[in-house]
Write a protein that holds these residues in place. Structure first.
Motif, short mmCIF file in Angstrom:
data_model
loop_
_atom_site.label_atom_id
_atom_site.label_comp_id
_atom_site.label_asym_id
_atom_site.label_seq_id
_atom_site.Cartn_x
_atom_site.Cartn_y
_atom_site.Cartn_z
N LYS A 144 -5.98 -38.64 -49.04
CA LYS A 144 -4.87 -38.04 -48.30
C LYS A 144 -3.63 -37.96 -49.19
O LYS A 144 -2.87 -36.99 -49.14
N ARG A 145 -3.44 -38.98 -50.01
CA ARG A 145 -2.29 -39.01 -50.91
C ARG A 145 -2.33 -37.83 -51.87
O ARG A 145 -1.32 -37.18 -52.12
N ALA A 146 -3.49 -37.53 -52.39
CA ALA A 146 -3.62 -36.40 -53.33
C ALA A 146 -3.48 -35.06 -52.60
O ALA A 146 -2.93 -34.11 -53.14
N ARG A 147 -4.01 -34.99 -51.36
CA ARG A 147 -3.96 -33.73 -50.62
C ARG A 147 -2.53 -33.38 -50.20
O ARG A 147 -2.17 -32.21 -50.12
N THR A 148 -1.71 -34.38 -49.88
CA THR A 148 -0.36 -34.12 -49.39
C THR A 148 0.70 -34.26 -50.48
O THR A 148 1.88 -34.29 -50.17
N ALA A 205 6.33 -33.83 -52.40
CA ALA A 205 7.25 -33.45 -53.48
C ALA A 205 8.32 -32.50 -52.96
O ALA A 205 9.51 -32.64 -53.28
N GLN A 206 7.92 -31.53 -52.12
CA GLN A 206 8.89 -30.60 -51.56
C GLN A 206 9.87 -31.31 -50.64
O GLN A 206 11.07 -31.02 -50.62
N LYS A 207 9.37 -32.27 -49.86
CA LYS A 207 10.23 -33.04 -48.95
C LYS A 207 11.26 -33.84 -49.73
O LYS A 207 12.44 -33.89 -49.37
N ILE A 208 10.83 -34.44 -50.84
CA ILE A 208 11.74 -35.23 -51.67
C ILE A 208 12.79 -34.33 -52.32
O ILE A 208 13.99 -34.65 -52.33
#
Length: 162
Positions: free
Chosen positions: A110-114, A119-122
């Motif tokens: 899940k970490r790799a998929r999201t 990154a966009q949220k940060i």
């Protein structure tokens, strides 16, 4: 592929996976492929039926043919060998996504998929961060109580002025 009235000599047929060999002789390549079954009207979608000869049995028969040197043609009398064209057809079926043989991309964690979303949220939250930090520090300085005699006296009594 041979017709359904295949004659084979039972004494010559290897005992290992005899039933699977008979099915392959009768049905040919279609015995190795999954079968799509359409559902009647009103149902949403059809379903895939497993092949009559499992992938494991087919692999055993294929490897045996390679060991014996009969790879490349199937002998319908003693039910030995393996057609070279079956491998090609099965690989083509995988690329078309047929039944159990479809190629699915790796799911990853899940970490790799999201990762992209995070990154966009940060990056979005970092916009204007310097101004917000400055504003927060200024508000902390403004909200600090004044250095009065009473405050200093309380500090000394508590022992915080060391």
């Amino acid at each position: 592929m041979a017709s359904s009235g295949i004659r084979y000599i039972p004494e010559l047929v290897p005992k290992l996976h005899r039933a699977a060999r008979k099915i392959i002789a009768r049905e040919g390549l279609s015995a190795l492929k999954s079968i799509y079954i359409d559902t009647p009207e009103g149902k949403t979608a059809g379903y895939w039926r497993t092949p009559p000869v499992s992938k494991r049995m087919a692999a055993v028969i294929r490897k045996e043919a390679i060991r014996e040197g009969t790879y490349g043609s199937f002998n319908y009398e003693n039910l030995t060998g393996w057609e070279r064209s079956w491998d090609i057809e099965l690989e083509l079926a995988k690329t078309k996504g047929q039944g159990r043989m479809r190629i699915t991309p790796p799911r990853w964690t899940k970490r790799a998929r999201t990762r992209e979303e995070r990154a966009q949220k940060i990056e979005k939250s970092l916009e204007g961060m310097d101004e917000r930090i400055d504003k927060h520090l200024e508000s902390r300085i403004l909200n600090k109580p004044e250095e009065t005699f009473e405050r200093l006296y309380k500090k000394v009594l508590k022992g915080k002025n060391k």
